[in-house]
Design a protein around this motif. Structure first.
Motif, PDB file in Angstrom:
ATOM      1  N   ILE A   1      39.521  33.322  40.982  1.00 35.38           N
ATOM      2  CA  ILE A   1      39.247  33.794  39.770  1.00 35.38           C
ATOM      3  C   ILE A   1      38.218  34.795  39.777  1.00 35.38           C
ATOM      4  O   ILE A   1      37.092  34.651  40.212  1.00 35.38           O
ATOM      5  N   ALA A   2      38.719  36.155  39.196  1.00 38.66           N
ATOM      6  CA  ALA A   2      37.817  37.074  39.311  1.00 38.66           C
ATOM      7  C   ALA A   2      37.395  37.418  38.000  1.00 38.66           C
ATOM      8  O   ALA A   2      38.034  38.023  37.063  1.00 38.66           O
ATOM      9  N   VAL A   3      35.979  37.417  38.047  1.00 41.31           N
ATOM     10  CA  VAL A   3      35.161  37.415  36.882  1.00 41.31           C
ATOM     11  C   VAL A   3      34.514  38.783  36.708  1.00 41.31           C
ATOM     12  O   VAL A   3      33.772  39.474  37.642  1.00 41.31           O
ATOM     13  N   TYR A   4      34.730  39.466  35.787  1.00 42.85           N
ATOM     14  CA  TYR A   4      34.166  41.097  35.565  1.00 42.85           C
ATOM     15  C   TYR A   4      33.258  41.391  34.464  1.00 42.85           C
ATOM     16  O   TYR A   4      33.063  42.464  34.264  1.00 42.85           O
ATOM     17  N   ALA A   5      33.024  40.165  33.614  1.00 46.74           N
ATOM     18  CA  ALA A   5      32.036  40.500  32.641  1.00 46.74           C
ATOM     19  C   ALA A   5      31.246  39.292  32.511  1.00 46.74           C
ATOM     20  O   ALA A   5      31.277  38.062  32.856  1.00 46.74           O
TER      21      ALA A   5
ATOM     22  N   ALA B   1      42.922  37.080  30.958  1.00 45.97           N
ATOM     23  CA  ALA B   1      42.047  36.612  29.889  1.00 45.97           C
ATOM     24  C   ALA B   1      41.448  37.749  29.217  1.00 45.97           C
ATOM     25  O   ALA B   1      41.311  38.736  29.640  1.00 45.97           O
ATOM     26  N   GLY B   2      41.887  37.782  27.842  1.00 46.32           N
ATOM     27  CA  GLY B   2      41.851  38.759  27.044  1.00 46.32           C
ATOM     28  C   GLY B   2      42.697  40.054  27.263  1.00 46.32           C
ATOM     29  O   GLY B   2      42.191  41.159  27.684  1.00 46.32           O
ATOM     30  N   GLY B   3      43.816  39.901  27.240  1.00 42.20           N
ATOM     31  CA  GLY B   3      45.062  41.041  27.577  1.00 42.20           C
ATOM     32  C   GLY B   3      45.192  41.889  26.613  1.00 42.20           C
ATOM     33  O   GLY B   3      45.731  43.032  26.987  1.00 42.20           O
ATOM     34  N   ALA B   4      44.308  42.054  25.578  1.00 40.05           N
ATOM     35  CA  ALA B   4      44.354  43.401  24.661  1.00 40.05           C
ATOM     36  C   ALA B   4      43.048  44.216  24.944  1.00 40.05           C
ATOM     37  O   ALA B   4      42.901  45.374  24.438  1.00 40.05           O
ATOM     38  N   GLY B   5      42.167  43.668  25.605  1.00 42.69           N
ATOM     39  CA  GLY B   5      41.206  44.520  26.154  1.00 42.69           C
ATOM     40  C   GLY B   5      41.439  45.722  27.180  1.00 42.69           C
ATOM     41  O   GLY B   5      42.773  45.521  27.869  1.00 42.69           O
ATOM     42  N   ALA B   6      40.638  46.340  27.589  1.00 39.87           N
ATOM     43  CA  ALA B   6      40.720  47.646  28.392  1.00 39.87           C
ATOM     44  C   ALA B   6      41.157  47.066  29.768  1.00 39.87           C
ATOM     45  O   ALA B   6      42.127  47.532  30.418  1.00 39.87           O
ATOM     46  N   VAL B   7      40.310  46.247  30.355  1.00 43.17           N
ATOM     47  CA  VAL B   7      40.663  45.626  31.788  1.00 43.17           C
ATOM     48  C   VAL B   7      41.739  44.814  31.818  1.00 43.17           C
ATOM     49  O   VAL B   7      42.601  45.008  32.622  1.00 43.17           O
ATOM     50  N   GLY B   8      41.882  43.842  30.680  1.00 42.93           N
ATOM     51  CA  GLY B   8      42.945  43.178  30.305  1.00 42.93           C
ATOM     52  C   GLY B   8      44.321  43.819  30.557  1.00 42.93           C
ATOM     53  O   GLY B   8      45.343  43.443  31.018  1.00 42.93           O
TER      54      GLY B   8
ATOM     55  N   ILE C   1      47.425  43.506  33.118  1.00 42.26           N
ATOM     56  CA  ILE C   1      48.890  43.016  33.055  1.00 42.26           C
ATOM     57  C   ILE C   1      49.709  44.218  33.708  1.00 42.26           C
ATOM     58  O   ILE C   1      50.693  43.813  34.516  1.00 42.26           O
ATOM     59  N   GLU C   2      49.510  45.501  33.486  1.00 46.65           N
ATOM     60  CA  GLU C   2      50.540  46.520  33.729  1.00 46.65           C
ATOM     61  C   GLU C   2      50.344  46.635  35.133  1.00 46.65           C
ATOM     62  O   GLU C   2      51.515  46.677  35.758  1.00 46.65           O
ATOM     63  N   LEU C   3      49.299  46.505  36.054  1.00 45.12           N
ATOM     64  CA  LEU C   3      49.102  46.607  37.390  1.00 45.12           C
ATOM     65  C   LEU C   3      49.843  45.283  38.132  1.00 45.12           C
ATOM     66  O   LEU C   3      50.546  45.547  39.180  1.00 45.12           O
TER      67      LEU C   3
ATOM     68  N   THR D   1      38.709  48.413  37.891  1.00 39.54           N
ATOM     69  CA  THR D   1      38.111  47.309  37.628  1.00 39.54           C
ATOM     70  C   THR D   1      39.207  46.182  37.798  1.00 39.54           C
ATOM     71  O   THR D   1      39.306  45.143  38.740  1.00 39.54           O
ATOM     72  N   ALA D   2      40.171  46.419  37.039  1.00 42.63           N
ATOM     73  CA  ALA D   2      41.421  45.377  36.899  1.00 42.63           C
ATOM     74  C   ALA D   2      41.983  45.548  38.157  1.00 42.63           C
ATOM     75  O   ALA D   2      42.672  44.373  38.736  1.00 42.63           O
ATOM     76  N   ALA D   3      42.447  46.572  38.983  1.00 43.91           N
ATOM     77  CA  ALA D   3      42.899  46.558  40.376  1.00 43.91           C
ATOM     78  C   ALA D   3      42.018  45.885  41.318  1.00 43.91           C
ATOM     79  O   ALA D   3      42.717  44.858  42.090  1.00 43.91           O
ATOM     80  N   HIS D   4      40.815  45.897  41.322  1.00 43.73           N
ATOM     81  CA  HIS D   4      40.084  45.250  42.066  1.00 43.73           C
ATOM     82  C   HIS D   4      40.028  43.641  41.967  1.00 43.73           C
ATOM     83  O   HIS D   4      40.278  43.030  42.759  1.00 43.73           O
ATOM     84  N   CYS D   5      40.040  43.293  40.596  1.00 41.74           N
ATOM     85  CA  CYS D   5      40.252  42.054  40.361  1.00 41.74           C
ATOM     86  C   CYS D   5      41.553  41.398  40.986  1.00 41.74           C
ATOM     87  O   CYS D   5      41.524  40.183  41.127  1.00 41.74           O
TER      88      CYS D   5
END
Length: 326
Positions: free
Chosen positions: A241-245, A155-162, A166-168, A132-136
């Motif tokens: 703006i890629a919205v995933y939730a 937004a929400g860099g401590a969450g799983a997608v966040g 960050i890393e990607l 999901t992060a990669a696609h965003c």
């Protein structure tokens, strides 16, 4: 085999059970994976709770993500996959054999080899969050190469997608600013490699983000309604703006402000992503893992017999990744 399953949707304690079911055999184009870790996502408990659809036909073994070893392949699948460690994504999508069991059977394209030196914890954390992060980061863009030198707001860099956004993004050469709600979460975001971490609850948060990123090329957004003013403050021509939730209430979209800024909103739900775009996001995630650019989230383990507690932990907002071990 031993498996967690439910026959109707509802509260975890009322519908989840651990039972012995027949070990499935892989059909054409499928692989069977001996599961060593089953990652739990918010989508897993929401589906089990009945928030996303109807009751299953017969039974449903939950969980989209996991890690394990391919132990059998079906017709048409490269036999060299047998014996490989793999990470899984979308295992329970259109399939009753999710990863909350000793074995899962999935289409071969949903099983991706895990690098030999990568821990099982990483494999259990990938899947839906990382892809999901990669696609965003890629949607409506020009490939991962276009992120080099770009500015990304997560937004929400401590969450799983966040975390994986960050890393990607850093792996691609982007500058990354992220927002969090506490110092504990800020430490997680810094460990993922964010250049700037801002607590959005503190005074002056918007100014700190704008100072770093007067124009964000891409925003990975977990709560559009709550964060829209900040997003617009750093948006301009070409911002995506890629919205995933989703949120309990649909936000009001300020169409004119977005038009004037020439900013686009793109909604991301992995289950409906076109096959070629899903393959691109998966390949980038696999490349990041192979390069050592991706790290596991903090993992909390539960035994399969404790499946109810595992679901309740995720439902209550557990930080990091809940992993069920068969």
């Amino acid at each position: 085999m031993k498996a967690a399953l439910y026959r109707r949707t509802g509260p975890a304690a009322e519908v989840l059970s651990v039972e012995d079911v027949e070990t499935p055999e892989p059909g054409p184009g499928q692989v069977r994976v001996r599961i060593t870790g089953s990652g739990v996502n918010p989508t897993d408990w929401k589906t089990r709770a009945g928030l996303t659809g109807q009751d299953p036909e017969g039974f449903q073994i939950p969980h989209q993500d996991g890690v394990g070893v391919v132990d059998a392949v079906g017709d048409g699948v490269d036999t060299s996959l047998s014996g490989q460690r793999v990470w899984l994504q979308l295992a329970a999508f259109g399939n009753r054999y999710g990863t909350a069991a000793e074995y899962a059977v999935v289409p071969a394209e949903r099983a991706t080899p895990l690098p030999g030196d990568a821990p099982d914890d990483l494999g259990a954390c990938l899947g839906v969050p990382a892809v999901t992060a990669a696609h965003c980061l890629l949607v409506r863009g020009h490939g991962r190469e276009a992120l080099r030198g770009a500015t990304v707001l997560v937004a929400g860099g401590a969450g799983a997608v966040g975390h994986y956004a960050i890393e990607l993004a850093k792996h691609a050469g982007a500058r990354v600013v992220t927002t969090v709600s506490s110092e504990e979460k800020g430490e997680l975001a810094r460990a993922a490699g964010a250049d700037l971490v801002v607590n959005y609850r503190e005074d002056g948060a918007v100014d700190r983000v704008r100072e770093f990123a007067p124009h964000a090329d891409r925003i990975v957004e977990v709560a559009l309604g709550a964060n829209l003013e900040l997003d617009l403050a750093v948006s301009g021509a070409g911002t995506v703006i890629a919205v995933y939730a989703n949120e309990p209430d649909d936000p009001v979209i300020p169409t004119r402000r977005l038009m004037v800024a020439n900013t686009a909103i793109s909604y991301v739900l992995l289950y409906g992503v076109p096959a070629d775009e899903l393959a691109e996001a998966t390949a980038w995630t696999a490349d990041g893992a192979a390069a050592g650019a991706l790290s596991p989230l903090p993992v909390t383990r539960y035994a399969l017999d404790d499946i109810v507690a595992a679901h309740e932990a995720v439902e209550n907002g557990a930080v990091g990744k809940v992993v069920v071990v068969p």
